[in-house]
Design a protein around this motif. Structure first.
Motif, PDB file in Angstrom:
ATOM      1  N   GLY A  30      17.702  -5.861  13.538  1.00 40.57           N
ATOM      2  CA  GLY A  30      17.769  -5.347  12.178  1.00 40.57           C
ATOM      3  C   GLY A  30      16.452  -4.756  11.718  1.00 40.57           C
ATOM      4  N   ASN A  31      15.373  -5.162  12.355  1.00 40.13           N
ATOM      5  CA  ASN A  31      14.062  -4.636  12.020  1.00 40.13           C
ATOM      6  C   ASN A  31      13.998  -3.117  12.234  1.00 40.13           C
ATOM      7  OD1 ASN A  31      11.242  -4.793  11.367  1.00 40.13           O
ATOM      8  ND2 ASN A  31      10.798  -4.682  13.548  1.00 40.13           N
ATOM      9  N   ILE A  32      14.719  -2.628  13.204  1.00 36.55           N
ATOM     10  CA  ILE A  32      14.727  -1.185  13.492  1.00 36.55           C
ATOM     11  C   ILE A  32      15.316  -0.421  12.303  1.00 36.55           C
ATOM     12  CG2 ILE A  32      15.623   0.629  15.021  1.00 36.55           C
ATOM     13  CD1 ILE A  32      13.459  -1.202  16.282  1.00 36.55           C
ATOM     14  N   ILE A  33      16.409  -0.915  11.748  1.00 42.21           N
ATOM     15  CA  ILE A  33      17.030  -0.270  10.579  1.00 42.21           C
ATOM     16  C   ILE A  33      16.055  -0.274   9.409  1.00 42.21           C
ATOM     17  CG2 ILE A  33      18.876  -0.449   8.851  1.00 42.21           C
ATOM     18  CD1 ILE A  33      19.882   0.620  11.501  1.00 42.21           C
ATOM     19  N   THR A  34      15.382  -1.382   9.193  1.00 41.16           N
ATOM     20  CA  THR A  34      14.402  -1.471   8.109  1.00 41.16           C
ATOM     21  C   THR A  34      13.296  -0.445   8.297  1.00 41.16           C
ATOM     22  OG1 THR A  34      14.846  -3.834   7.827  1.00 41.16           O
ATOM     23  CG2 THR A  34      12.768  -3.007   6.935  1.00 41.16           C
ATOM     24  N   ARG A  35      12.805  -0.317   9.525  1.00 43.45           N
ATOM     25  CA  ARG A  35      11.753   0.658   9.809  1.00 43.45           C
ATOM     26  C   ARG A  35      12.251   2.085   9.562  1.00 43.45           C
ATOM     27  NH1 ARG A  35       7.314  -1.135  11.933  1.00 43.45           N
ATOM     28  NH2 ARG A  35       6.786   0.800  12.995  1.00 43.45           N
ATOM     29  N   MET A  36      13.493   2.351   9.919  1.00 42.43           N
ATOM     30  CA  MET A  36      14.047   3.692   9.706  1.00 42.43           C
ATOM     31  C   MET A  36      14.221   3.987   8.221  1.00 42.43           C
ATOM     32  SD  MET A  36      16.743   3.955  12.804  1.00 42.43           S
ATOM     33  CE  MET A  36      16.408   5.389  13.790  1.00 42.43           C
ATOM     34  N   LYS A  37      14.658   3.008   7.464  1.00 44.16           N
ATOM     35  CA  LYS A  37      14.813   3.210   6.021  1.00 44.16           C
ATOM     36  C   LYS A  37      13.478   3.525   5.365  1.00 44.16           C
ATOM     37  CE  LYS A  37      18.981   0.507   5.315  1.00 44.16           C
ATOM     38  NZ  LYS A  37      19.597  -0.682   4.704  1.00 44.16           N
ATOM     39  N   ARG A  38      12.396   3.047   5.959  1.00 45.71           N
ATOM     40  CA  ARG A  38      11.048   3.301   5.441  1.00 45.71           C
ATOM     41  C   ARG A  38      10.385   4.498   6.119  1.00 45.71           C
ATOM     42  NH1 ARG A  38       9.088  -3.009   5.545  1.00 45.71           N
ATOM     43  NH2 ARG A  38      10.439  -3.694   3.850  1.00 45.71           N
ATOM     44  N   ASN A  39      11.143   5.189   6.969  1.00 43.16           N
ATOM     45  CA  ASN A  39      10.639   6.337   7.737  1.00 43.16           C
ATOM     46  C   ASN A  39       9.383   5.978   8.530  1.00 43.16           C
ATOM     47  OD1 ASN A  39      12.656   8.216   7.039  1.00 43.16           O
ATOM     48  ND2 ASN A  39      11.662   8.559   5.077  1.00 43.16           N
ATOM     49  N   GLN A  40       9.413   4.812   9.146  1.00 46.87           N
ATOM     50  CA  GLN A  40       8.311   4.340   9.970  1.00 46.87           C
ATOM     51  C   GLN A  40       8.620   4.602  11.444  1.00 46.87           C
ATOM     52  OE1 GLN A  40       8.038   0.212   8.823  1.00 46.87           O
ATOM     53  NE2 GLN A  40       6.627   0.673   7.155  1.00 46.87           N
ATOM     54  N   TYR A  41       7.604   4.405  12.283  1.00 47.91           N
ATOM     55  CA  TYR A  41       7.743   4.631  13.720  1.00 47.91           C
ATOM     56  C   TYR A  41       8.844   3.752  14.323  1.00 47.91           C
ATOM     57  CZ  TYR A  41       6.872   4.517  18.698  1.00 47.91           C
ATOM     58  OH  TYR A  41       7.030   4.572  20.047  1.00 47.91           O
ATOM     59  N   VAL A  42       9.671   4.364  15.151  1.00 51.58           N
ATOM     60  CA  VAL A  42      10.701   3.675  15.929  1.00 51.58           C
ATOM     61  C   VAL A  42      10.553   4.168  17.364  1.00 51.58           C
ATOM     62  CG1 VAL A  42      13.183   3.363  16.258  1.00 51.58           C
ATOM     63  CG2 VAL A  42      12.249   3.498  13.954  1.00 51.58           C
ATOM     64  N   SER A  43      10.614   3.262  18.313  1.00 47.82           N
ATOM     65  CA  SER A  43      10.391   3.631  19.714  1.00 47.82           C
ATOM     66  C   SER A  43      11.449   4.610  20.216  1.00 47.82           C
ATOM     67  CB  SER A  43      10.396   2.388  20.602  1.00 47.82           C
ATOM     68  OG  SER A  43      11.701   1.869  20.729  1.00 47.82           O
ATOM     69  N   LEU A  44      11.070   5.374  21.199  1.00 47.22           N
ATOM     70  CA  LEU A  44      11.991   6.307  21.821  1.00 47.22           C
ATOM     71  C   LEU A  44      13.166   5.568  22.456  1.00 47.22           C
ATOM     72  CD1 LEU A  44      12.618   9.225  22.441  1.00 47.22           C
ATOM     73  CD2 LEU A  44      11.196   9.042  24.473  1.00 47.22           C
ATOM     74  N   GLU A  45      12.918   4.376  22.957  1.00 41.17           N
ATOM     75  CA  GLU A  45      13.990   3.560  23.533  1.00 41.17           C
ATOM     76  C   GLU A  45      15.062   3.257  22.487  1.00 41.17           C
ATOM     77  OE1 GLU A  45      14.658  -0.788  25.694  1.00 41.17           O
ATOM     78  OE2 GLU A  45      12.636  -0.146  25.174  1.00 41.17           O
ATOM     79  N   SER A  46      14.649   2.910  21.285  1.00 42.35           N
ATOM     80  CA  SER A  46      15.605   2.637  20.207  1.00 42.35           C
ATOM     81  C   SER A  46      16.350   3.895  19.797  1.00 42.35           C
ATOM     82  CB  SER A  46      14.888   2.037  18.998  1.00 42.35           C
ATOM     83  OG  SER A  46      14.320   0.793  19.318  1.00 42.35           O
ATOM     84  N   ILE A  47      15.634   5.016  19.720  1.00 40.57           N
ATOM     85  CA  ILE A  47      16.272   6.295  19.383  1.00 40.57           C
ATOM     86  C   ILE A  47      17.328   6.641  20.427  1.00 40.57           C
ATOM     87  CG2 ILE A  47      15.870   8.780  19.125  1.00 40.57           C
ATOM     88  CD1 ILE A  47      14.728   7.153  16.806  1.00 40.57           C
ATOM     89  N   GLU A  48      16.994   6.417  21.686  1.00 40.28           N
ATOM     90  CA  GLU A  48      17.938   6.692  22.773  1.00 40.28           C
ATOM     91  C   GLU A  48      19.195   5.822  22.642  1.00 40.28           C
ATOM     92  OE1 GLU A  48      18.086   6.818  27.654  1.00 40.28           O
ATOM     93  OE2 GLU A  48      16.284   6.084  26.664  1.00 40.28           O
ATOM     94  N   LYS A  49      19.023   4.556  22.314  1.00 39.95           N
ATOM     95  CA  LYS A  49      20.167   3.654  22.136  1.00 39.95           C
ATOM     96  C   LYS A  49      21.066   4.128  21.001  1.00 39.95           C
ATOM     97  CE  LYS A  49      17.962  -0.595  23.791  1.00 39.95           C
ATOM     98  NZ  LYS A  49      17.512  -1.936  23.388  1.00 39.95           N
ATOM     99  N   ILE A  50      20.455   4.568  19.920  1.00 40.24           N
ATOM    100  CA  ILE A  50      21.220   5.045  18.765  1.00 40.24           C
ATOM    101  C   ILE A  50      21.991   6.309  19.132  1.00 40.24           C
ATOM    102  CG2 ILE A  50      20.999   6.061  16.458  1.00 40.24           C
ATOM    103  CD1 ILE A  50      18.597   4.078  16.080  1.00 40.24           C
ATOM    104  N   CYS A  51      21.324   7.249  19.784  1.00 37.56           N
ATOM    105  CA  CYS A  51      21.993   8.491  20.190  1.00 37.56           C
ATOM    106  C   CYS A  51      23.151   8.213  21.144  1.00 37.56           C
ATOM    107  CB  CYS A  51      20.992   9.451  20.824  1.00 37.56           C
ATOM    108  SG  CYS A  51      19.829  10.165  19.654  1.00 37.56           S
TER     109      CYS A  51
END
Length: 73
Positions: A30-51
């Motif tokens: 859930g920390n990843i969603i929080t970081r995205m809501k704040r437009n903070q850095y998210v790892s490429l690995e997480s971006i890949e999982k979302i895509c």
């Protein structure tokens, strides 16, 4: 330059997917969603999982924003 994830949240609304559903489908904390809501850095690995979970491209979920006064000449 900063990153905006507004496109992701619009895509989720359009598809009727909650952030909890995305979190479960993509397999991240859930920390990843929080970081995205704040437009903070998210790892490429997480971006890949979302895509992969949403079957979309990176440009469908994020965009780079050039901050005024920091544009390259």
């Amino acid at each position: 330059m900063s990153v905006s994830y507004h496109k992701l949240f619009h895509l989720l609304i359009d598809r009727g997917i909650t952030t909890i559903d995305l979190q479960k489908q993509a397999g991240f904390s859930g920390n990843i969603i929080t970081r995205m809501k704040r437009n903070q850095y998210v790892s490429l690995e997480s971006i890949e999982k979302i895509c992969h979970a949403l079957q979309c491209g990176v440009d469908d979920i994020l965009e780079f924003i050039v901050e005024e006064g920091k544009a390259k000449k």
